[in-house]
Design a protein around this motif. Sequence first.
Motif, mmCIF file in Angstrom:
data_model
loop_
_atom_site.group_PDB
_atom_site.id
_atom_site.type_symbol
_atom_site.label_atom_id
_atom_site.label_comp_id
_atom_site.label_asym_id
_atom_site.label_seq_id
_atom_site.Cartn_x
_atom_site.Cartn_y
_atom_site.Cartn_z
ATOM 1 N N GLU A 1 0.838 -1.207 0.000
ATOM 2 C CA GLU A 1 0.000 0.000 0.000
ATOM 3 C C GLU A 1 0.869 1.252 0.000
ATOM 4 N N ILE A 2 1.849 1.287 0.861
ATOM 5 C CA ILE A 2 2.750 2.446 0.950
ATOM 6 C C ILE A 2 3.575 2.573 -0.325
ATOM 7 N N ASN B 1 10.771 4.177 -5.815
ATOM 8 C CA ASN B 1 10.039 2.907 -5.874
ATOM 9 C C ASN B 1 9.855 2.442 -7.316
ATOM 10 N N PHE B 2 9.577 3.387 -8.213
ATOM 11 C CA PHE B 2 9.403 3.058 -9.625
ATOM 12 C C PHE B 2 10.723 2.553 -10.210
ATOM 13 N N ASP B 3 11.810 3.238 -9.901
ATOM 14 C CA ASP B 3 13.143 2.832 -10.337
ATOM 15 C C ASP B 3 13.480 1.447 -9.783
ATOM 16 N N PHE B 4 13.239 1.259 -8.498
ATOM 17 C CA PHE B 4 13.526 -0.010 -7.828
ATOM 18 C C PHE B 4 12.715 -1.151 -8.438
ATOM 19 N N THR B 5 11.483 -0.875 -8.847
ATOM 20 C CA THR B 5 10.648 -1.893 -9.489
ATOM 21 C C THR B 5 11.321 -2.416 -10.752
ATOM 22 N N ALA C 1 1.687 9.160 -6.047
ATOM 23 C CA ALA C 1 1.799 10.550 -5.605
ATOM 24 C C ALA C 1 2.816 11.340 -6.426
ATOM 25 N N MET C 2 3.602 10.649 -7.249
ATOM 26 C CA MET C 2 4.621 11.305 -8.085
ATOM 27 C C MET C 2 5.600 12.125 -7.239
ATOM 28 N N THR C 3 6.083 11.509 -6.162
ATOM 29 C CA THR C 3 7.059 12.141 -5.274
ATOM 30 C C THR C 3 8.416 11.455 -5.468
ATOM 31 N N TRP C 4 9.457 11.978 -4.799
ATOM 32 C CA TRP C 4 10.766 11.332 -4.876
ATOM 33 C C TRP C 4 10.735 9.912 -4.313
ATOM 34 N N PRO C 5 10.051 9.677 -3.189
ATOM 35 C CA PRO C 5 9.962 8.269 -2.761
ATOM 36 C C PRO C 5 9.275 7.393 -3.821
#
Length: 123
Positions: free
Chosen positions: A32-33, A48-52, A40-44
Amino acid sequence: MTFLKTLSAVMFVALLSYTLVTGATYGWNLFEIFFTDMLAMTWPGQFNFDFTGFLILSGLWVLWRHEFSVVGWVLAPVAFVGGILFLSAYLFYLTSRRVTTMPELLLGEARTAALMKGAAAAH
Protein backbone atom coordinates in the motif's frame (compact mmCIF):
# COMPACT_ATOMS: atom_id res chain seq x y z
CA MET A 1 33.73 -15.54 -4.52
CA THR A 2 34.50 -15.23 -0.81
CA PHE A 3 33.82 -11.48 -0.92
CA LEU A 4 30.51 -11.98 -2.74
CA LYS A 5 29.45 -14.70 -0.33
CA THR A 6 30.34 -12.53 2.68
CA LEU A 7 28.61 -9.47 1.20
CA SER A 8 25.50 -11.54 0.46
CA ALA A 9 25.36 -12.82 4.04
CA VAL A 10 25.86 -9.34 5.52
CA MET A 11 23.21 -7.83 3.24
CA PHE A 12 20.73 -10.57 4.08
CA VAL A 13 21.16 -10.22 7.86
CA ALA A 14 21.16 -6.41 7.72
CA LEU A 15 18.04 -6.11 5.56
CA LEU A 16 16.18 -8.85 7.40
CA SER A 17 16.86 -7.05 10.70
CA TYR A 18 15.81 -3.70 9.23
CA THR A 19 12.66 -5.25 7.75
CA LEU A 20 11.63 -6.90 11.01
CA VAL A 21 12.08 -3.66 12.99
CA THR A 22 10.25 -1.60 10.35
CA GLY A 23 7.40 -4.10 10.07
CA ALA A 24 7.02 -4.31 13.84
CA THR A 25 7.00 -0.50 14.12
CA TYR A 26 4.90 0.51 11.11
CA GLY A 27 2.99 -2.64 10.18
CA TRP A 28 3.31 -4.96 7.24
CA ASN A 29 1.37 -2.92 4.67
CA LEU A 30 4.40 -2.39 2.42
CA PHE A 31 2.56 -2.67 -0.89
CA GLU A 32 0.00 0.00 0.00
CA ILE A 33 2.75 2.45 0.95
CA PHE A 34 4.94 1.44 -2.00
CA PHE A 35 2.27 2.04 -4.64
CA THR A 36 0.76 5.09 -2.92
CA ASP A 37 4.16 6.77 -3.07
CA MET A 38 4.44 5.99 -6.79
CA LEU A 39 0.98 7.36 -7.52
CA ALA A 40 1.80 10.55 -5.61
CA MET A 41 4.62 11.31 -8.08
CA THR A 42 7.06 12.14 -5.27
CA TRP A 43 10.77 11.33 -4.88
CA PRO A 44 9.96 8.27 -2.76
CA GLY A 45 7.62 7.22 -5.58
CA GLN A 46 10.33 7.81 -8.17
CA PHE A 47 12.70 5.63 -6.16
CA ASN A 48 10.04 2.91 -5.87
CA PHE A 49 9.40 3.06 -9.63
CA ASP A 50 13.14 2.83 -10.34
CA PHE A 51 13.53 -0.01 -7.83
CA THR A 52 10.65 -1.89 -9.49
CA GLY A 53 12.74 -1.95 -12.67
CA PHE A 54 15.58 -3.61 -10.77
CA LEU A 55 13.16 -6.13 -9.30
CA ILE A 56 11.80 -6.97 -12.75
CA LEU A 57 15.33 -7.44 -14.12
CA SER A 58 16.27 -9.59 -11.12
CA GLY A 59 13.30 -11.87 -11.69
CA LEU A 60 13.98 -12.08 -15.42
CA TRP A 61 17.66 -12.88 -14.83
CA VAL A 62 16.79 -15.71 -12.42
CA LEU A 63 14.25 -17.08 -14.92
CA TRP A 64 16.76 -16.84 -17.79
CA ARG A 65 19.61 -18.29 -15.69
CA HIS A 66 17.42 -21.35 -15.03
CA GLU A 67 16.69 -21.56 -18.77
CA PHE A 68 12.97 -20.89 -18.30
CA SER A 69 12.59 -24.18 -16.42
CA VAL A 70 9.97 -24.87 -13.75
CA VAL A 71 12.53 -23.91 -11.08
CA GLY A 72 13.09 -20.59 -12.87
CA TRP A 73 9.35 -19.90 -13.06
CA VAL A 74 9.04 -20.60 -9.33
CA LEU A 75 12.05 -18.50 -8.33
CA ALA A 76 11.42 -15.51 -10.63
CA PRO A 77 8.36 -14.15 -8.78
CA VAL A 78 10.14 -14.75 -5.48
CA ALA A 79 13.08 -12.70 -6.80
CA PHE A 80 10.69 -9.95 -7.93
CA VAL A 81 8.89 -9.70 -4.58
CA GLY A 82 11.80 -10.67 -2.34
CA GLY A 83 14.32 -8.17 -3.63
CA ILE A 84 17.71 -8.31 -1.96
CA LEU A 85 16.44 -10.69 0.72
CA PHE A 86 15.97 -13.27 -2.02
CA LEU A 87 18.93 -12.28 -4.19
CA SER A 88 21.44 -12.23 -1.34
CA ALA A 89 20.28 -15.66 -0.13
CA TYR A 90 20.31 -16.98 -3.71
CA LEU A 91 23.84 -15.70 -4.39
CA PHE A 92 25.03 -17.04 -1.04
CA TYR A 93 23.56 -20.44 -1.91
CA LEU A 94 25.15 -20.49 -5.36
CA THR A 95 28.58 -19.42 -4.13
CA SER A 96 28.44 -21.91 -1.25
CA ARG A 97 27.54 -24.90 -3.38
CA ARG A 98 29.37 -25.51 -6.62
CA VAL A 99 29.63 -22.20 -8.47
CA THR A 100 33.25 -21.09 -8.55
CA THR A 101 33.51 -18.65 -11.48
CA MET A 102 31.66 -15.47 -12.43
CA PRO A 103 30.52 -16.86 -15.81
CA GLU A 104 29.02 -19.85 -14.01
CA LEU A 105 27.36 -17.56 -11.46
CA LEU A 106 25.90 -15.22 -14.08
CA LEU A 107 25.14 -17.65 -16.90
CA GLY A 108 24.42 -20.92 -15.12
CA GLU A 109 26.19 -24.23 -15.49
CA ALA A 110 24.85 -25.29 -18.90
CA ARG A 111 25.60 -21.98 -20.64
CA THR A 112 29.06 -21.82 -19.06
CA ALA A 113 29.84 -25.37 -20.21
CA ALA A 114 28.69 -24.52 -23.74
CA LEU A 115 30.78 -21.33 -23.70
CA MET A 116 33.88 -23.23 -22.56
CA LYS A 117 33.28 -25.95 -25.13
CA GLY A 118 32.99 -23.31 -27.85
CA ALA A 119 36.13 -21.57 -26.62
CA ALA A 120 38.07 -24.84 -26.59
CA ALA A 121 36.90 -25.67 -30.12
CA ALA A 122 38.07 -22.25 -31.35
CA HIS A 123 41.62 -22.98 -30.24
